[in-house]
Design a protein around this motif. Structure first.
Motif, PDB file in Angstrom:
ATOM      1  N   LEU A  32       4.463  12.080   0.204  1.00 15.34           N
ATOM      2  CA  LEU A  32       4.444  10.883  -0.634  1.00 15.34           C
ATOM      3  C   LEU A  32       4.288  11.234  -2.115  1.00 15.34           C
ATOM      4  CD1 LEU A  32       2.282   8.353   1.424  1.00 15.34           C
ATOM      5  CD2 LEU A  32       4.780   8.464   1.204  1.00 15.34           C
ATOM      6  N   LEU A  35      -3.669   1.400   4.271  1.00 15.23           N
ATOM      7  CA  LEU A  35      -4.216   2.741   4.075  1.00 15.23           C
ATOM      8  C   LEU A  35      -5.389   3.014   4.994  1.00 15.23           C
ATOM      9  CD1 LEU A  35      -4.168   3.074   0.185  1.00 15.23           C
ATOM     10  CD2 LEU A  35      -2.617   4.095   1.828  1.00 15.23           C
ATOM     11  N   ARG A  52      -4.929   5.842  -5.145  1.00 16.87           N
ATOM     12  CA  ARG A  52      -4.574   4.663  -4.338  1.00 16.87           C
ATOM     13  C   ARG A  52      -3.326   3.986  -4.890  1.00 16.87           C
ATOM     14  NH1 ARG A  52      -8.574   0.251  -5.645  1.00 16.87           N
ATOM     15  NH2 ARG A  52      -7.245   0.331  -7.492  1.00 16.87           N
ATOM     16  N   GLY A 109       0.070  11.366   4.785  1.00 15.93           N
ATOM     17  CA  GLY A 109       0.789  11.084   3.550  1.00 15.93           C
ATOM     18  C   GLY A 109       1.757  12.180   3.171  1.00 15.93           C
ATOM     19  N   ILE A 150      -0.119   6.062  -4.301  1.00 13.79           N
ATOM     20  CA  ILE A 150       0.362   6.013  -2.919  1.00 13.79           C
ATOM     21  C   ILE A 150       1.005   4.673  -2.617  1.00 13.79           C
ATOM     22  CG2 ILE A 150      -0.360   6.021  -0.498  1.00 13.79           C
ATOM     23  CD1 ILE A 150      -2.479   8.078  -1.242  1.00 13.79           C
TER      24      ILE A 150
END
Length: 334
Positions: free
Chosen positions: A131, A173, A159, A128, A162
């Protein structure tokens, strides 16, 4: 409710002023000990989000927590005796205490036996990088102003943040059990603890390899430091010693295949060879017949010849003159 943790991983051999650091590999494992606040609260099945103070590195689910014991050197301010000290890169004296403000060149020190912990979270890992920034990540924590290296956070908020930034579905994910839309089933057994022997000196060993070769996988070429592992070319379990020139930096996946003997260096040709099973994968097939990407010393060649003899002797014999008398039969993951 799913438990999530925001944990700090700030580069190679993570350090703070109070100790000599931790050997992390963000996409695979995270290390801490019982001197760290919240050390005993993290459990198997928890979500772990790693960051470097500026940005998110990635998110995983803890599948195991290994425990061990080691003797650790702890450092503290000689004035107030607190461990909240910070090295100063350019200014002198070399250290400053964050508690009392004292400046000093040499911190106080003591040794202590600690319980060590290492999470395993590589089975369900999503890169990630970038992000979310530091400000956004802090806002997801139960205590946004906390300065702890291990902070409880809200998985639902993480969550959604993202997904909102990356524009991906929840299933992408790879963090939820069988695509259950955010409600993961409890992992049987709860918190599995496994006692392991801790390798003394592993972090300095890796740091030395980075100094010797830079951020270069010995077989595939330049790579981010976080993707490189310190690979012993012999069985550390047998030797229990970090031999000079007894290791190379290898990319995570290449290290695993090297330890299994599926990638090796032919001592007759000095070229990399991969077994037939790997030839169907272009990334590994292109290594076949290539020379290593770093300059090997004679000591490296000796250990690599022993590795070849153990894993490939059925196919090719190694000349006796190249077979090290002291080499240990086997390699293992660092």
């Amino acid at each position: 409710m799913t438990t999530a943790w925001l944990v700090l991983a700030v580069g190679d051999d993570r350090q703070h002023g109070g100790n000599d650091g931790y050997d992390d590999d963000p996409s695979q494992h995270y290390s801490w000990d019982d001197t760290v606040p919240n050390h005993g609260r993290i459990a198997v099945g928890d979500v772990i989000a790693l960051w470097d103070k500026k940005k998110l590195l990635g998110v995983g689910v803890i599948s195991a927590i290994e425990t061990g014991r080691e003797t650790k050197t702890l450092y503290f301010c000689p004035e107030c005796k607190k461990a909240s000290i910070k090295p100063r890169k350019r200014l002198k004296p070399a250290f400053r205490c964050n508690k009392c403000g004292a400046l000093f060149d040499v911190p106080g020190s003591k040794t202590r036996e600690v319980v060590t912990y290492r999470s395993r979270h590589g089975e369900a890992w999503m890169d990630g990088r970038g992000l979310l920034n530091g400000r956004e990540l802090r806002a997801l924590c139960d205590s946004p102003d906390s300065q702890l290296s291990m902070r409880p956070a809200r998985w639902e908020k993480l969550r959604d943040a993202i997904i909102g930034v990356a524009g991906i579905s929840l299933d992408d994910l790879d963090l939820d059990d069988e695509g259950t839309g955010g409600t993961r089933r409890p992992i049987a057994g709860g918190h599995r603890m496994k006692n392991v022997r801790t390798r003394v000196g592993q972090a300095p060993f890796r740091k030395q390899l980075l100094t010797d070769h830079g951020q270069v996988c010995a077989f595939t070429g330049p790579a981010p430091a976080g993707a490189l592992q310190a690979a012993h070319l012999y069985s550390y379990a047998d030797e229990e010693e970090h031999h000079d020139w007894g290791g190379l930096l290898l990319r995570n996946d290449v290290h695993s295949l090297f330890d299994r003997g599926q990638i090796a260096v032919n001592p007759d040709t000095g070229r990399i060879e991969v077994d037939d099973e790997l030839l169907r994968y272009p990334a590994y097939a292109e290594l076949h017949g290539r020379a290593p990407r770093v300059r090997l010393r004679p000591e490296h060649e000796v250990w690599l010849a022993a590795h070849w003899r153990i894993h490939r002797s059925a196919a090719v014999s190694v000349p006796a003159s190249r077979s090290p008398e002291a080499a240990s039969p086997g390699c293992e993951t660092a």
